[in-house]
Design a protein around this motif. Sequence first.
Motif, short mmCIF file in Angstrom:
data_model
loop_
_atom_site.label_atom_id
_atom_site.label_comp_id
_atom_site.label_asym_id
_atom_site.label_seq_id
_atom_site.Cartn_x
_atom_site.Cartn_y
_atom_site.Cartn_z
N UNK A 1 13.87 27.52 -2.75
CA UNK A 1 13.43 26.72 -1.62
C UNK A 1 12.99 25.33 -2.10
N UNK A 2 13.14 24.31 -1.24
CA UNK A 2 12.60 23.00 -1.58
C UNK A 2 11.07 23.05 -1.69
N UNK A 3 10.52 22.15 -2.51
CA UNK A 3 9.08 22.03 -2.68
C UNK A 3 8.60 20.74 -2.01
N UNK A 4 7.58 20.88 -1.18
CA UNK A 4 6.91 19.74 -0.55
C UNK A 4 5.53 19.66 -1.18
N UNK A 5 5.30 18.59 -1.91
CA UNK A 5 4.11 18.44 -2.76
C UNK A 5 3.19 17.37 -2.20
N UNK A 6 1.89 17.66 -2.18
CA UNK A 6 0.92 16.69 -1.68
C UNK A 6 0.00 16.20 -2.79
N UNK A 7 -0.09 14.87 -2.91
CA UNK A 7 -1.01 14.22 -3.84
C UNK A 7 -1.19 12.78 -3.38
N UNK A 8 -2.29 12.46 -2.71
CA UNK A 8 -2.49 11.10 -2.24
C UNK A 8 -2.59 10.10 -3.39
N UNK A 9 -2.16 8.87 -3.11
CA UNK A 9 -2.26 7.79 -4.09
C UNK A 9 -3.71 7.37 -4.20
N UNK A 10 -4.37 7.77 -5.25
CA UNK A 10 -5.77 7.41 -5.48
C UNK A 10 -6.15 7.84 -6.88
N UNK B 1 -2.90 10.74 3.29
CA UNK B 1 -3.44 11.48 4.42
C UNK B 1 -4.09 10.55 5.45
N UNK B 2 -4.08 9.26 5.18
CA UNK B 2 -4.83 8.30 6.01
C UNK B 2 -3.96 7.11 6.38
N UNK C 1 -2.97 3.40 -9.42
CA UNK C 1 -2.04 3.61 -10.53
C UNK C 1 -1.40 5.00 -10.50
N UNK C 2 -1.95 5.91 -9.66
CA UNK C 2 -1.34 7.23 -9.50
C UNK C 2 -0.30 7.13 -8.38
N UNK C 3 0.67 6.29 -8.60
CA UNK C 3 1.64 5.93 -7.57
C UNK C 3 2.97 6.66 -7.82
N UNK C 4 2.89 7.95 -8.08
CA UNK C 4 4.11 8.73 -8.23
C UNK C 4 3.75 10.20 -8.06
N UNK C 5 4.72 11.08 -7.79
CA UNK C 5 4.41 12.50 -7.59
C UNK C 5 4.10 13.18 -8.92
N UNK C 6 2.85 13.09 -9.32
CA UNK C 6 2.41 13.56 -10.63
C UNK C 6 2.25 15.09 -10.64
N UNK D 1 0.77 -1.23 0.00
CA UNK D 1 0.00 0.00 0.00
C UNK D 1 0.80 1.27 0.00
N UNK D 2 2.14 1.19 0.01
CA UNK D 2 2.98 2.37 0.01
C UNK D 2 3.84 2.41 -1.24
N UNK D 3 4.14 3.59 -1.75
CA UNK D 3 5.00 3.68 -2.93
C UNK D 3 6.45 3.39 -2.58
N UNK D 4 7.14 2.78 -3.50
CA UNK D 4 8.58 2.52 -3.37
C UNK D 4 9.25 3.05 -4.62
N UNK D 5 10.27 3.86 -4.43
CA UNK D 5 11.04 4.40 -5.56
C UNK D 5 12.12 3.40 -5.94
N UNK D 6 12.15 2.99 -7.21
CA UNK D 6 13.10 1.97 -7.66
C UNK D 6 14.20 2.55 -8.54
#
Length: 266
Positions: free
Chosen positions: A199-208, A228-229, A211-216, A30-35
Amino acid sequence: YDENGWTWITPLENVPVNAFDRTEFVLENGRPVYTGSAYTTLLGVDVSEHQYDIDWKQVAGSGVNFACIRIGRRGYTEGGLFHDPWFEKNYREAKENGLLVGVYFYSQAITREEALEEAEFVLETLNGRALDLPITFDWEKITNEDAAIARTRNLDMDTRTDCAVAFCDRIRQAGYQPCVYFNRGLGYHGYDLSRLTDYPFWFTLPINPPELCWPSFYYKVDMWQFSWVETVPGIEGETDMNMMFIPVPEPELSPDSEAESDQQPD
């Protein structure tokens, strides 16, 4: 946004673009993994008084590497400044249990002066204490039933960006690393990101959906809030979960290798 959910933008000049390939991310438990090989990644939570009394020993033992802790907020109706009542405990115990720690301030600034006031509030609360991670400017739109009375409801892009720059510049002057948090709506239409590239960017986009399993997002991001859950041992109820991207340094060439590369065949 059109009827198919596409976002149409005019790309900003001089803002680094997102170089991730979506095939570099997979879901595991249930969590994304960067390969990919360009970054190492860390997992972290961001928490506030809404998570109540956290058992940080359990959190650290669950594989969480870092914590972004809310230090305070501005009210969205009258604009008062408030300390997060759990900040001191969260900061102390997260550090004691070996987690990397950063903080964020929930902003509702509507002027540059208010943003500076928020930065001073953060610095006074920290009182010189060390942080491992940035201090984040977390300005969010009120979208619930109170949106009609929110003092920020008519804020324009230029003023919002002015606020972010004022906050971040003051934080940097004090010797800390600033950061800016946003979702796709604010990232594309709420900020002029060309003014925030320091400045660094902190981006929010839940996986939902899954298939949206990346910072789109079109532009480069340094941290991704992907849930968020999330359920984390030591935290009662749900919490946010994040992935931090740490660039892998390019290998340094030895003097012999450089000399060989400079040689030309006869």
